[in-house]
Design a protein around this motif. Sequence first.
Motif, mmCIF file in Angstrom:
data_model
loop_
_atom_site.group_PDB
_atom_site.id
_atom_site.type_symbol
_atom_site.label_atom_id
_atom_site.label_comp_id
_atom_site.label_asym_id
_atom_site.label_seq_id
_atom_site.Cartn_x
_atom_site.Cartn_y
_atom_site.Cartn_z
ATOM 1 N N TYR A 6 0.847 -1.361 -0.251
ATOM 2 C CA TYR A 6 -0.208 0.166 -0.230
ATOM 3 C C TYR A 6 1.158 1.290 0.130
ATOM 4 O O TYR A 6 2.404 1.192 1.039
ATOM 5 C CB TYR A 6 -0.863 -0.151 1.199
ATOM 6 C CG TYR A 6 -2.306 -1.053 1.555
ATOM 7 C CD1 TYR A 6 -2.944 -0.781 0.455
ATOM 8 C CD2 TYR A 6 -1.755 -1.909 1.622
ATOM 9 C CE1 TYR A 6 -4.046 -1.534 -0.171
ATOM 10 C CE2 TYR A 6 -3.042 -3.316 1.754
ATOM 11 C CZ TYR A 6 -4.352 -2.827 1.207
ATOM 12 O OH TYR A 6 -5.380 -3.277 0.750
ATOM 13 N N ASP A 39 0.714 6.057 -0.702
ATOM 14 C CA ASP A 39 0.318 6.492 -0.057
ATOM 15 C C ASP A 39 -0.850 7.502 -1.936
ATOM 16 O O ASP A 39 -2.100 7.348 -1.947
ATOM 17 C CB ASP A 39 0.913 8.509 0.332
ATOM 18 C CG ASP A 39 0.881 7.801 1.411
ATOM 19 O OD1 ASP A 39 -0.128 7.340 2.187
ATOM 20 O OD2 ASP A 39 1.975 8.776 1.867
ATOM 21 N N VAL A 82 -1.159 5.937 -5.314
ATOM 22 C CA VAL A 82 -0.165 5.151 -7.270
ATOM 23 C C VAL A 82 0.398 5.971 -7.653
ATOM 24 O O VAL A 82 1.248 5.678 -8.301
ATOM 25 C CB VAL A 82 -1.716 3.986 -7.690
ATOM 26 C CG1 VAL A 82 -1.064 3.389 -8.390
ATOM 27 C CG2 VAL A 82 -1.970 2.736 -6.276
ATOM 28 N N GLU A 135 -9.745 -0.274 -4.906
ATOM 29 C CA GLU A 135 -8.707 0.184 -4.641
ATOM 30 C C GLU A 135 -8.227 0.419 -6.105
ATOM 31 O O GLU A 135 -8.321 0.093 -6.976
ATOM 32 C CB GLU A 135 -7.663 -1.062 -4.407
ATOM 33 C CG GLU A 135 -8.254 -1.105 -3.014
ATOM 34 C CD GLU A 135 -7.134 -1.911 -2.712
ATOM 35 O OE1 GLU A 135 -7.172 -2.336 -0.646
ATOM 36 O OE2 GLU A 135 -7.020 -2.738 -3.171
ATOM 37 N N VAL A 153 -4.855 0.010 -8.347
ATOM 38 C CA VAL A 153 -3.471 -0.687 -8.610
ATOM 39 C C VAL A 153 -2.613 -0.143 -9.753
ATOM 40 O O VAL A 153 -3.692 -0.234 -10.962
ATOM 41 C CB VAL A 153 -3.923 -2.313 -8.364
ATOM 42 C CG1 VAL A 153 -4.900 -2.163 -7.062
ATOM 43 C CG2 VAL A 153 -4.489 -2.489 -9.681
ATOM 44 N N ALA A 210 -1.112 -0.541 -4.524
ATOM 45 C CA ALA A 210 -2.613 0.208 -4.265
ATOM 46 C C ALA A 210 -2.906 1.257 -3.539
ATOM 47 O O ALA A 210 -1.770 1.605 -2.535
ATOM 48 C CB ALA A 210 -3.558 -1.654 -3.727
ATOM 49 N N ALA A 211 -3.666 1.493 -3.681
ATOM 50 C CA ALA A 211 -4.270 2.751 -2.400
ATOM 51 C C ALA A 211 -6.059 2.744 -2.738
ATOM 52 O O ALA A 211 -6.317 2.287 -3.365
ATOM 53 C CB ALA A 211 -4.031 4.263 -2.719
ATOM 54 N N ALA A 212 -6.352 3.179 -2.024
ATOM 55 C CA ALA A 212 -8.136 3.451 -1.727
ATOM 56 C C ALA A 212 -8.261 4.352 -3.278
ATOM 57 O O ALA A 212 -7.622 5.407 -2.960
ATOM 58 C CB ALA A 212 -8.390 3.718 -1.022
#
Length: 129
Positions: free
Chosen positions: A78, A80, A82, A107, A109, A123-125
């Motif tokens: 993860y 902050d 991508v 997410e 990615v 990955a990040a939200a």
Amino acid sequence: MPRAFPVIYTRDVESSAAFYEQHLGFARQYQFPPDSDEPGYVGMRRDESELGIVDESSPRELIGQGMGDGPRFELFVYVDDVDDTVGRMRDASVTILREPEDMPWGERVAFVADPDGNPVTLAAAAQSA
């Protein structure tokens, strides 16, 4: 001391350790031999995550098996941002395997390759519109 962490087999311990250090924020915690410019093992940490990096001879010496060709693992990391991370990695000539994309599970990615060609998922939200 209950814990678990992946150990990455590599052809160049120093190069792989530098990749995870410079691009993904891992910090060296331990290396063996301690004062060598060419360590055989480097233990790394990023927040609560740990990672071991060992020379490709290790599985041959310890369990009688070679490293093999092609990807040997996928590490999911993860970050902050991508897109920003991929941009910085591209500028550093890291191989981008798949550009950033929002996934149906929520997410964002992207996939890059470590120095041995193993896929690393960033990955990040996903940002909502």
